[in-house]
Design a protein around this motif. Structure first.
Motif, PDB file in Angstrom:
ATOM      1  N   VAL A  55     -13.717   0.218 -14.676  1.00 19.00           N
ATOM      2  CA  VAL A  55     -13.422  -0.842 -13.715  1.00 19.00           C
ATOM      3  C   VAL A  55     -13.010  -0.184 -12.397  1.00 19.00           C
ATOM      4  N   SER A  56     -13.675  -0.531 -11.317  1.00 19.89           N
ATOM      5  CA  SER A  56     -13.292  -0.019  -9.996  1.00 19.89           C
ATOM      6  C   SER A  56     -12.848  -1.190  -9.130  1.00 19.89           C
ATOM      7  N   TYR A  57     -11.858  -0.935  -8.288  1.00 17.99           N
ATOM      8  CA  TYR A  57     -11.264  -1.979  -7.454  1.00 17.99           C
ATOM      9  C   TYR A  57     -11.533  -1.721  -5.969  1.00 17.99           C
ATOM     10  N   LYS A  58     -11.423  -2.762  -5.178  1.00 17.54           N
ATOM     11  CA  LYS A  58     -11.670  -2.668  -3.737  1.00 17.54           C
ATOM     12  C   LYS A  58     -10.502  -2.047  -2.981  1.00 17.54           C
ATOM     13  N   VAL A  59      -9.337  -2.021  -3.608  1.00 19.74           N
ATOM     14  CA  VAL A  59      -8.124  -1.553  -2.932  1.00 19.74           C
ATOM     15  C   VAL A  59      -7.457  -0.469  -3.772  1.00 19.74           C
ATOM     16  N   SER A  60      -6.475   0.216  -3.168  1.00 22.05           N
ATOM     17  CA  SER A  60      -5.746   1.269  -3.879  1.00 22.05           C
ATOM     18  C   SER A  60      -4.838   0.654  -4.941  1.00 22.05           C
ATOM     19  N   SER A  61      -4.320   1.513  -5.806  1.00 21.72           N
ATOM     20  CA  SER A  61      -3.513   1.025  -6.928  1.00 21.72           C
ATOM     21  C   SER A  61      -2.262   0.291  -6.459  1.00 21.72           C
ATOM     22  N   SER A 121       0.829  -1.197   0.000  1.00 23.79           N
ATOM     23  CA  SER A 121       0.000   0.000   0.000  1.00 23.79           C
ATOM     24  C   SER A 121       0.860   1.241   0.000  1.00 23.79           C
ATOM     25  N   SER A 122       0.267   2.286  -0.513  1.00 29.21           N
ATOM     26  CA  SER A 122       0.920   3.586  -0.481  1.00 29.21           C
ATOM     27  C   SER A 122      -0.184   4.615  -0.368  1.00 29.21           C
ATOM     28  N   SER A 123      -0.809   4.657   0.783  1.00 26.58           N
ATOM     29  CA  SER A 123      -2.003   5.479   0.971  1.00 26.58           C
ATOM     30  C   SER A 123      -1.681   6.951   0.794  1.00 26.58           C
ATOM     31  N   GLU A 154      -2.001  -1.490  -3.841  1.00 30.06           N
ATOM     32  CA  GLU A 154      -2.359  -2.747  -3.184  1.00 30.06           C
ATOM     33  C   GLU A 154      -2.781  -3.817  -4.184  1.00 30.06           C
ATOM     34  N   LEU A 155      -2.882  -3.443  -5.451  1.00 26.84           N
ATOM     35  CA  LEU A 155      -3.251  -4.422  -6.468  1.00 26.84           C
ATOM     36  C   LEU A 155      -2.142  -5.456  -6.627  1.00 26.84           C
ATOM     37  N   THR A 156      -2.522  -6.699  -6.763  1.00 29.92           N
ATOM     38  CA  THR A 156      -1.532  -7.756  -6.953  1.00 29.92           C
ATOM     39  C   THR A 156      -1.062  -7.766  -8.406  1.00 29.92           C
ATOM     40  N   ASP A 157       0.078  -8.390  -8.629  1.00 32.78           N
ATOM     41  CA  ASP A 157       0.584  -8.514  -9.999  1.00 32.78           C
ATOM     42  C   ASP A 157      -0.385  -9.306 -10.862  1.00 32.78           C
ATOM     43  N   ALA A 158      -1.043 -10.297 -10.254  1.00 30.40           N
ATOM     44  CA  ALA A 158      -1.996 -11.114 -11.012  1.00 30.40           C
ATOM     45  C   ALA A 158      -3.163 -10.262 -11.514  1.00 30.40           C
ATOM     46  N   THR A 159      -3.632  -9.321 -10.673  1.00 30.46           N
ATOM     47  CA  THR A 159      -4.739  -8.447 -11.071  1.00 30.46           C
ATOM     48  C   THR A 159      -4.319  -7.548 -12.225  1.00 30.46           C
TER      49      THR A 159
END
Length: 739
Positions: free
Chosen positions: A131-137, A42-44, A139-144
Motif C-alpha cells: 500500500v502506498s500513500y500520497k502523503v508522508s507517514s 507533517s514531519s518531513s 501526514e496520515l490522518t487517524d482515520a486512515t
C-alpha cells in the motif's frame, strides 16, 4: 558579569511575587498555545545534497502521482498449518482486503494485488499487499491509520496470521513511565543532598516550569515549523536535566552563603552572582553544542538542536530569576533541620571534612595513580568503539510484540530479509538517445551484481524517467545491502558514460545509507567547531590555556568510552536483554554526533561549576592544592547529586519503545557517568595537582586581549568588602547598586 548577576539576584528576591507571576503567565500562555495549536501534520525528512534526495526530487517533478516519498504499508498474510495463501478461500479473502483498502481512504495512492504483483512466496505460505500513500507517514490522518488497522483485524478472522509493516503506522514514540521514575529518583537524591523537602522540591518545580514552557512552545509551533515527533521528547530530556542541575547549583550556593551568616537577600544576590555566573557559561556551552548541529545541514537535526537549545536557554533564565524568587518564598525552610540547629548553636555545618574534602586530599597524595587508573579504565571501555558501524534502525529493531516487527519477520521468512528494504533505482533518460535501452541495461547491470530480484523498468507518462525496484539479499540495515547500493551507483557511472542516462538509487534504505554517510562526514568538522568555540569560552571563564585544554581532552575520552559502551550493548548485544535490546544492529547514525553535542555541553556544566570554585579560591589567595580541596569541599556533593540526577533522567528514556530514544537515553546516561565521576571528579583534580600553578597560567598578551568576565566574583567580592569596610553594609550595597 558577577556584579550584574548579583544585582539581578537581589532584585528578583525582593520582587519575588512579580517574578513568579511573570513565569506562571508565560507557562499559561505556552500551555494555551500548545492546547489550541493545530496538530502537526507533517514531519518531513530531507537530506539536501545526497543522491537519494535528488532522486526523490526528480520523481516528484517527473512523476508526481507516484508519491515516491509517501508513506508505505505492507499487509502480510501467512496461511495456517499446511494451507497456502493461494487456496481459494484464502485468495478470495486477500482479494477482498485489496478492494477494502482501495476504498478505505482518500490518502491512498495505490494498492498492489499480491497475485498480480507476484508478491506470493515460493512455498505459497506468505503473501503481502503493498500500500502506498500520497502523503508522508506523519501526514496520515487517524482515520486512515484506523482503517488500515481495522482491515488487519478483520482479516485475522479468516484464520490467517495478518500483520502490518511499513511506516504508515509510525506514531509518537512511547517513553512509558520510566521517565517518571527518573524524576522520582532525582527527588530522592535532592532530599538526601539538602536534607530538606523544600530545598529538594524547589529545583524540581522550577525545572518543570522551564520544561513546560519549552515543550509547550515546541508543540504550539510544531505544525508551523514542521517539527518531528522526537523533538519535544529530546527537548524534555535535556531541559529537565539541566533545569534541575542549574537550580541545584544556585540553591546549594545560597545555602552556603546563609551558613556563613549572611542575610537572605544578600545570600541570594551572592549565590546568583557566583554560581549564577557558572550557570550562564555552562548553559552557553550547551547552547553552542546544540545550535552547532546546524553545520550538519540536515533540517530535522537542525530543528531538534535549536528546539533543545531554546529549552536550555529557558532553564538558564529560570535559574537566574525564578529560583532566587522561589528562595524568597521558601524562607528558613530552605535549610535542613541539622543546618538550622548548627546555625542556632553558631556552629559551622562544614566543621568536619566531608567526603569531597577527603577525596580531594587522597587525589593530591596519589595524583599519578588516580590519573592512570581513570584514563586506562575509560580506554578499555572505549575499545569497542573501534568497531562502530552506523546506520538507521528498521522495523527489525522494533519490540517483538509489535505488528511491525512481526510483519518484518514474516517477510524475512517467506521472501528473504531483503524484501523488508527494497531499493528504488531511478533512471533519468532525458539526455539519452534510447531511453528504453538505457533502462534495460541498468536492470541487467543490477542483476549481474547479485540481488534477490529486479523488477523490470516502469516509465512515467513522458517516457523520460524509469523506476526499477531492486530486492537485496540481506536486511536493510546490513553492511551487504550498503555494498549493493554502492555497486549500483558505480555501475550507473558506466551507464551514464555510455548512454547519457543518469542512474540514481533511492528508497528508505538508500536514504538511510546516505544519511549515515553525511553524519560521518560532518562529525569531525562539528567536533572541531564545538570544541573550538567552547575552548575560547572556557579561556574567558578560567583565564587559563591548560585548564580548557584538559577539559576538552577529558570530554573526548568520556565520549569515546560512552560510544564503546553503546557498541557493546546495541551492536554486540552485551547485556542487551537488560536494556530491552531485542535485535542488535548498527548504531543509529545520528546518535554519535548528537551525543557529542549534548554531552559536551553537560560535561562543561560540571567542569565550570567545580573548577570555578577552585579558581575562586585560588584568586583569593589559596595555594593550588588548597584550592582543589576547597573546590571539592563546596562542589563535590552538588556535582555528584547533579550527575546522579542527570543519569536518572536520561535512564528513564531507556524504557522507550522507540529505538532512537532508547539509544540516546542510554548513551547520555553512560556518558554522564563517565564524565562526571571519572573525568571531572578524578582525572581533573589529578591533572590540576600535577600542574600546580602552571594550570592557571595565561600569557600576558592574551590576558590583556581577553575580556575579564569575573566568573569567580573577584571584583564583586572586592566591591562588597570595600563598601562594607568604609560605610557599612547598606551604603556599600547602595554603592554597588550604582555600578
Amino acid at each position: 558579569m558577577a556584579t550584574f548577576l548579583y544585582k539581578l539576584g537581589r532584585l528578583t528576591f525582593r520582587r519575588r511575587g512579580f517574578v513568579a507571576l511573570i513565569w506562571v503567565a508565560l507557562l499559561a500562555v505556552a500551555g494555551i498555545g500548545a492546547a489550541t495549536a493545530s496538530t502537526a501534520t507533517s514531519s518531513s525528512f530531507s537530506i539536501p545534497g545526497t543522491e537519494a534526495q535528488r532522486a526523490f526530487d526528480l520523481l516528484e517533478e517527473r512523476n508526481p502521482g507516484m508519491s515516491a516519498d509517501g508513506a508505505t504499508a505492507r499487509v502480510v498474510f501467512q496461511a495456517p498449518g499446511k494451507e497456502k495463501v493461494t487456496d481459494p478461500a484464502n485468495k478470495a479473502e486477500i482479494s477482498g482486503i485489496v478492494k477494502e483498502l482501495q476504498s478505505g481512504s482518500q490518502q491512498i495512492a495505490q494498492v498492489a494485488d499480491p497475485f498480480q504483483a507476484k508478491a506470493v512466496s515460493q512455498d505459497g505460505s506468505t503473501a503481502y499487499i503493498s500500500v502506498s500513500y500520497k502523503v508522508s507517514s506523519m501526514e496520515l490522518t487517524d482515520a486512515t491509520r484506523d482503517s488500515l488497522e481495522d482491515v488487519g483485524k478483520e482479516a485475522q478472522k479468516s484464520g490467517m496470521k495478518v500483520e502490518i509493516g511499513g511506516d504508515a503506522l509510525q506514531v509518537m514514540p512511547h517513553t512509558g513511565t520510566a521517565e517518571i521514575i527518573g524524576v522520582v529518583i532525582a527527588a530522592v537524591v535532592l532530599v538526601i543532598t539538602f536534607g530538606s523537602l523544600v530545598a529538594a522540591g524547589l529545583p524540581l518545580v522550577t525545572a518543570l516550569v522551564g520544561v513546560g514552557i519549552g515543550v509547550s512552545t515546541i508543540t504550539a509551533l510544531a505544525n508551523v515549523l514542521d517539527l518531528g515527533s522526537t523533538t519535544s521528547i529530546l527537548a524534555m530530556m535535556i531541559g529537565l536535566a539541566v533545569g534541575i542541575d542549574y537550580a541545584l547549583f544556585i540553591v546549594s550556593r545560597y545555602r552556603a552563603e546563609l551558613a556563613e551568616g549572611r542575610e537572605r537577600e544578600e545570600a541570594a544576590g551572592r549565590a546568583v552572582g557566583t554560581a549564577g555566573s557558572a550557570v550562564v557559561f555552562a548553559g552557553l556551552t550547551v547552547v553552542i553544542a546544540l545550535v552547532g548541529l546546524a553545520v550538519v545541514n540536515i533540517p530535522m537535526l537542525t530543528k531538534m538542536g535549536f528546539a533543545a537549545a531554546g529549552t536550555v536557554a529557558i532553564a538558564v533564565l529560570i535559574a537566574l530569576t525564578l529560583v532566587p524568587a522561589a528562595l524568597g518564598f521558601a524562607g528558613k525552610r530552605i535549610m535542613g533541620r541539622k543546618a538550622r540547629a548548627a546555625a542556632e548553636k553558631e556552629e559551622s555545618p562544614d566543621a568536619k571534612p566531608n567526603m569531597g574534602t577527603r577525596w580531594a586530599r587522597f587525589v593530591l597524595r596519589k595524583p599519578v595513580w588516580v590519573m592512570l587508573v581513570g584514563v586506562l579504565g575509560l580506554g578499555v571501555i572505549a575499545v569497542p568503539a573501534a568497531s562502530l558501524e552506523m546506520g538507521l534502525p528498521d522495523d527489525g529493531a522494533q519490540p517483538k510484540s509489535t505488528t511491525q516487527r512481526q510483519a518484518y519477520d514474516m517477510l524475512s521468512d517467506g521472501f528473504g530479509p531483503g524484501f523488508n528494504g527494497p531499493l528504488m533505482v531511478v533512471v533519468d533518460t532525458r539526455n539519452s538517445s534510447d531511453g528504453k535501452a538505457a533502462a534495460g541495461r541498468v536492470a541487467e547491470e543490477i542483476e549481474s551484481i547479485g540481488v534477490s530480484a529486479v523488477v523490470p523498468p516502469v516509465f512515467n507518462k513522458a517516457g523520460d524517467t524509469a523506476t526499477i525496484t531492486v530486492i537485496p539479499k540481506d536486511r536493510p540495515s546490513s553492511h551487504a545491502t550498503e555494498e549493493v547500493v554502492h555497486d549500483i551507483r558505480d555501475a550507473g557511472e558506466d551507464v551514464r558514460a555510455d548512454t547519457g542516462a543518469e542512474v540514481l538509487v533511492t528508497g528508505a534504505t538508500a536514504m538511510n545509507i546516505d544519511f549515515s554517510q553525511k553524519m560521518n562526514d560532518a562529525l569531525l568538522p562539528y567536533l572541531a567547531l564545538v570544541v573550538g568555540l567552547a575552548f575560547l569560552l572556557l579561556m574567558l571563564v578560567f583565564r587559563s590555556i591548560l585548564v580548557p585544554l584538559k577539559a576538552a581532552l577529558g570530554f573526548l575520552l568520556s565520549v569515546v568510552a560512552a560510544l564503546g559502551a553503546v557498541v557493546a550493548v546495541f551492536q554486540w548485544g552485551w547485556l542487551g536483554s537488560l536494556f530491552g535490546v531485542e535485535q542488535t544492529g548498527p548504531i543509529m547514525s545520528m546518535m554519535p554526533i548528537f551525543m557529542v553535542g549534548v554531552v559536551f555541553g553537560l560535561a562543561m556544566d560540571y567542569e565550570v561549576f567545580l573548577v570555578t570554585r577552585m579558581r575562586e579560591a585560588y584568586v583569593h589567595g589559596e595555594t593550588p592544592g588548597q584550592a582543589i580541596v576547597t573546590g571539592f569541599k563546596h562542589g563535590a556533593r552538588v556535582v555528584t547529586a547533579a550527575a546522579v540526577i542527570m543519569m536518572a533522567v536520561f535512564s528513564g528514556f531507556i524504557g522507550s519503545t522507540e529505538q532512537m530514544v532508547k539509544m540516546i537515553g542510554f548513551s547520555l546516561a553512560v556518558a554522564v557517568l563517565f564524565d562526571a565521576f571519572v573525568v571531572r571528579m578524578a582525572i581533573v583534580p589529578a591533572v590540576l595537582a600535577l600542574l600546580g600553578r602552571k594550570a592557571w597560567w595565561l600569557p600576558r598578551w592574551l590576558d590583556r586581549v581577553l575580556p575579564n568576565v569575573d566568573v569567580e566574583g573577584e571584583k564583586l567580592q572586592k566591591q562588597l568588602t570595600e563598601g562594607s569596610g568604609s560605610e557599612g553594609g547598606e551604603s556599600g550595597e547602595r554603592e554597588l547598586a550604582r555600578v
